[in-house]
Design an enzyme around this catalytic site. Structure first.
Site, PDB file in Angstrom:
ATOM      1  N   GLY A  14     -11.560  -9.173  -7.728  1.00 35.47           N
ATOM      2  CA  GLY A  14     -12.966  -8.774  -7.887  1.00 35.47           C
ATOM      3  C   GLY A  14     -13.154  -7.750  -8.991  1.00 35.47           C
ATOM      4  O   GLY A  14     -14.252  -7.633  -9.542  1.00 35.47           O
ATOM      5  N   GLU A  25     -13.428  -9.794 -11.974  1.00 37.26           N
ATOM      6  CA  GLU A  25     -14.724 -10.490 -11.910  1.00 37.26           C
ATOM      7  C   GLU A  25     -15.862  -9.536 -12.261  1.00 37.26           C
ATOM      8  O   GLU A  25     -16.832  -9.927 -12.908  1.00 37.26           O
ATOM      9  CB  GLU A  25     -14.921 -11.096 -10.517  1.00 37.26           C
ATOM     10  CG  GLU A  25     -13.957 -12.258 -10.277  1.00 37.26           C
ATOM     11  CD  GLU A  25     -14.028 -12.788  -8.867  1.00 37.26           C
ATOM     12  OE1 GLU A  25     -13.814 -12.005  -7.914  1.00 37.26           O
ATOM     13  OE2 GLU A  25     -14.315 -13.983  -8.703  1.00 37.26           O
TER      14      GLU A  25
HETATM   15  N1  COA Z   1      -7.872  -3.743  -0.906  1.00 33.33           N
HETATM   16  C1  COA Z   1      -7.643  -2.756  -0.040  1.00 33.33           C
HETATM   17  N2  COA Z   1      -6.734  -1.778  -0.245  1.00 33.33           N
HETATM   18  C2  COA Z   1      -6.039  -1.833  -1.398  1.00 33.33           C
HETATM   19  C3  COA Z   1      -6.217  -2.849  -2.341  1.00 33.33           C
HETATM   20  C4  COA Z   1      -7.182  -3.839  -2.059  1.00 33.33           C
HETATM   21  N3  COA Z   1      -7.456  -4.827  -2.925  1.00 33.33           N
HETATM   22  N4  COA Z   1      -5.356  -2.653  -3.369  1.00 33.33           N
HETATM   23  C5  COA Z   1      -4.668  -1.530  -3.074  1.00 33.33           C
HETATM   24  N5  COA Z   1      -5.074  -1.029  -1.886  1.00 33.33           N
HETATM   25  C6  COA Z   1      -4.581   0.164  -1.194  1.00 33.33           C
HETATM   26  C7  COA Z   1      -3.191  -0.059  -0.597  1.00 33.33           C
HETATM   27  O1  COA Z   1      -3.301  -0.695   0.651  1.00 33.33           O
HETATM   28  C8  COA Z   1      -2.715   1.377  -0.510  1.00 33.33           C
HETATM   29  O2  COA Z   1      -3.344   1.990   0.600  1.00 33.33           O
HETATM   30  P1  COA Z   1      -2.472   2.905   1.624  1.00 33.33           P
HETATM   31  O3  COA Z   1      -1.950   4.019   0.757  1.00 33.33           O
HETATM   32  O4  COA Z   1      -3.467   3.352   2.634  1.00 33.33           O
HETATM   33  O5  COA Z   1      -1.388   2.013   2.140  1.00 33.33           O
HETATM   34  C9  COA Z   1      -3.299   2.030  -1.757  1.00 33.33           C
HETATM   35  O6  COA Z   1      -4.399   1.206  -2.137  1.00 33.33           O
HETATM   36  C10 COA Z   1      -2.332   2.090  -2.930  1.00 33.33           C
HETATM   37  O7  COA Z   1      -1.843   0.776  -3.190  1.00 33.33           O
HETATM   38  P2  COA Z   1      -0.294   0.364  -3.216  1.00 33.33           P
HETATM   39  O8  COA Z   1      -0.190  -1.073  -2.898  1.00 33.33           O
HETATM   40  O9  COA Z   1       0.494   1.318  -2.387  1.00 33.33           O
HETATM   41  O10 COA Z   1       0.025   0.638  -4.748  1.00 33.33           O
HETATM   42  P3  COA Z   1       1.190  -0.052  -5.609  1.00 33.33           P
HETATM   43  O11 COA Z   1       1.265   0.708  -6.873  1.00 33.33           O
HETATM   44  O12 COA Z   1       2.439  -0.191  -4.806  1.00 33.33           O
HETATM   45  O13 COA Z   1       0.666  -1.550  -5.907  1.00 33.33           O
HETATM   46  C11 COA Z   1      -0.983  -3.201  -6.554  1.00 33.33           C
HETATM   47  C12 COA Z   1      -0.481  -1.746  -6.699  1.00 33.33           C
HETATM   48  C13 COA Z   1      -2.302  -3.310  -7.297  1.00 33.33           C
HETATM   49  C14 COA Z   1       0.031  -4.147  -7.185  1.00 33.33           C
HETATM   50  C15 COA Z   1      -1.170  -3.549  -5.058  1.00 33.33           C
HETATM   51  O14 COA Z   1      -1.937  -2.509  -4.444  1.00 33.33           O
HETATM   52  C16 COA Z   1      -1.887  -4.844  -4.812  1.00 33.33           C
HETATM   53  O15 COA Z   1      -1.321  -5.911  -4.977  1.00 33.33           O
HETATM   54  N6  COA Z   1      -3.189  -4.793  -4.400  1.00 33.33           N
HETATM   55  C17 COA Z   1      -3.951  -5.936  -4.040  1.00 33.33           C
HETATM   56  C18 COA Z   1      -4.437  -6.664  -5.272  1.00 33.33           C
HETATM   57  C19 COA Z   1      -5.184  -7.924  -4.927  1.00 33.33           C
HETATM   58  O16 COA Z   1      -4.623  -8.879  -4.414  1.00 33.33           O
HETATM   59  N7  COA Z   1      -6.495  -7.948  -5.231  1.00 33.33           N
HETATM   60  C20 COA Z   1      -7.323  -9.110  -5.081  1.00 33.33           C
HETATM   61  C21 COA Z   1      -8.018  -9.139  -3.799  1.00 33.33           C
HETATM   62  S1  COA Z   1      -8.923 -10.648  -3.627  1.00 33.33           S
END
Ligand code: COA
Length: 259
Positions: free
Chosen positions: A110, A113
């Protein structure tokens, strides 16, 4: 107005709207959509604001996509209704003033997007772009399949959407997904310079330009050319057109009032 998830700051004629949930990588919760739409409505009505820049708080992430934790409780009907209601994607798409996405870090799902719904995208060298919905067993729902394909072409969009893989800033530049890549240190200054340059132009002509350019990918050539002439003609009813032409003839800088 004060918001929980959004910060709005005005710098002369440019407003910077920051999604402010850095602990969740600025993911788009329903609250962000609700408050972002309200903030944009205020900026739309504020004549002192000529251009809006949208960014994410912190240096790690622009927006890491939809708030995935909210997906768990959704049924097909509630999710569909949510995305048919006023989302940030739709509100930005129909926003009358120029909107620049300033992408600092992760620009995913998103988030990408949302950037695609903006008029221009700038990015820092550490920016990463993806449509990773496929990894959650779903597809884009905020315009990704349509806007990404129109912007970068079917083959490139298809690969991003089918693999969910991230691309870096230089590939995004090569694809035309972003207009400029700057160092992290320069991103804000250079983006605000671009915004300030646009903010000096005639506001009604900016609005008509946006409408005409957006129509190009939503119509055929004949309809688009007719729409362009109509919008061009509307500009002739404005004081800004008189000012622009007079300033040129008098060899001075125009001072556009948006009238
Ligand atoms: N929705 C909700 N929470 C999210 C999020 C999302 N899209 N992306 C990250 N967060 C949260 C994590 O759950 C984490 O929360 P916590 O500390 O309470 O556990 C915090 O943000 C930090 O993220 P984290 O995953 O620990 O950071 P990272 O550096 O290890 O990884 C990413 C970064 C972006 C690779 C990973 O967060 C990720 O893959 N996010 C989802 C991306 C995604 O699929 N987006 C599309 C959704 S349709």
């Amino acid at each position: 107005m004060n918001y929980e998830t959004i910060l709005v700051e005005k710098r002369d004629k440019v407003a910077v709207l920051t999604i402010n949930r850095p602990d969740k990588l600025n993911s788009l919760s329903s609250k962000v959509h609700e408050e972002g739409v309200a903030a944009l409505e205020e900026l739309r009505k504020d004549d002192s604001v000529r251009v809006v820049v949208i960014t994410g708080a912190g240096e790690k992430s622009f927006i890491a996509g939809a708030d995935i934790s909210e997906f768990a409780g959704q049924t097909p009907v509630t999710q569909r209704n949510l995305f048919h209601e006023k989302t940030l994607f739709n509100t930005i798409d129909s926003f009358p003033k120029p909107v620049i996405a300033m992408v600092n870090g992760f620009c995913l799902g998103g988030g990408n997007e949302l950037a695609l719904a903006c008029d221009i995208r700038t990015a820092s060298e550490n920016a990463r772009f993806a449509q990773p919905e496929i990894n959650l067993g779903i597809i884009c729902g905020g315009g990704g399949t349509q806007r990404l394909t129109r912007l970068i072409g079917e083959g490139r969009a298809m690969e991003m959407i089918l693999t969910g893989d991230m691309i870096d800033a230089s590939k995004a530049l090569q694809y035309g997904l972003v207009n400029h890549v700057f160092t992290q240190e320069e991103l804000e200054t250079k983006t605000l310079e671009l915004a300030a340059k646009i903010a000096e132009k005639a506001p009604i002509a900016l609005q008509m330009s946006k409408e005409a350019v957006k129509f190009a990918s939503r119509s055929n050539l004949d309809e688009g050319l007719r729409r362009e002439v109509d919008l061009f003609a509307i500009c002739f009813s404005t004081e800004d057109k008189t000012e622009g032409v007079s300033a040129f003839l008098e060899k001075r800088k125009p001072n556009f009032q948006g009238k």
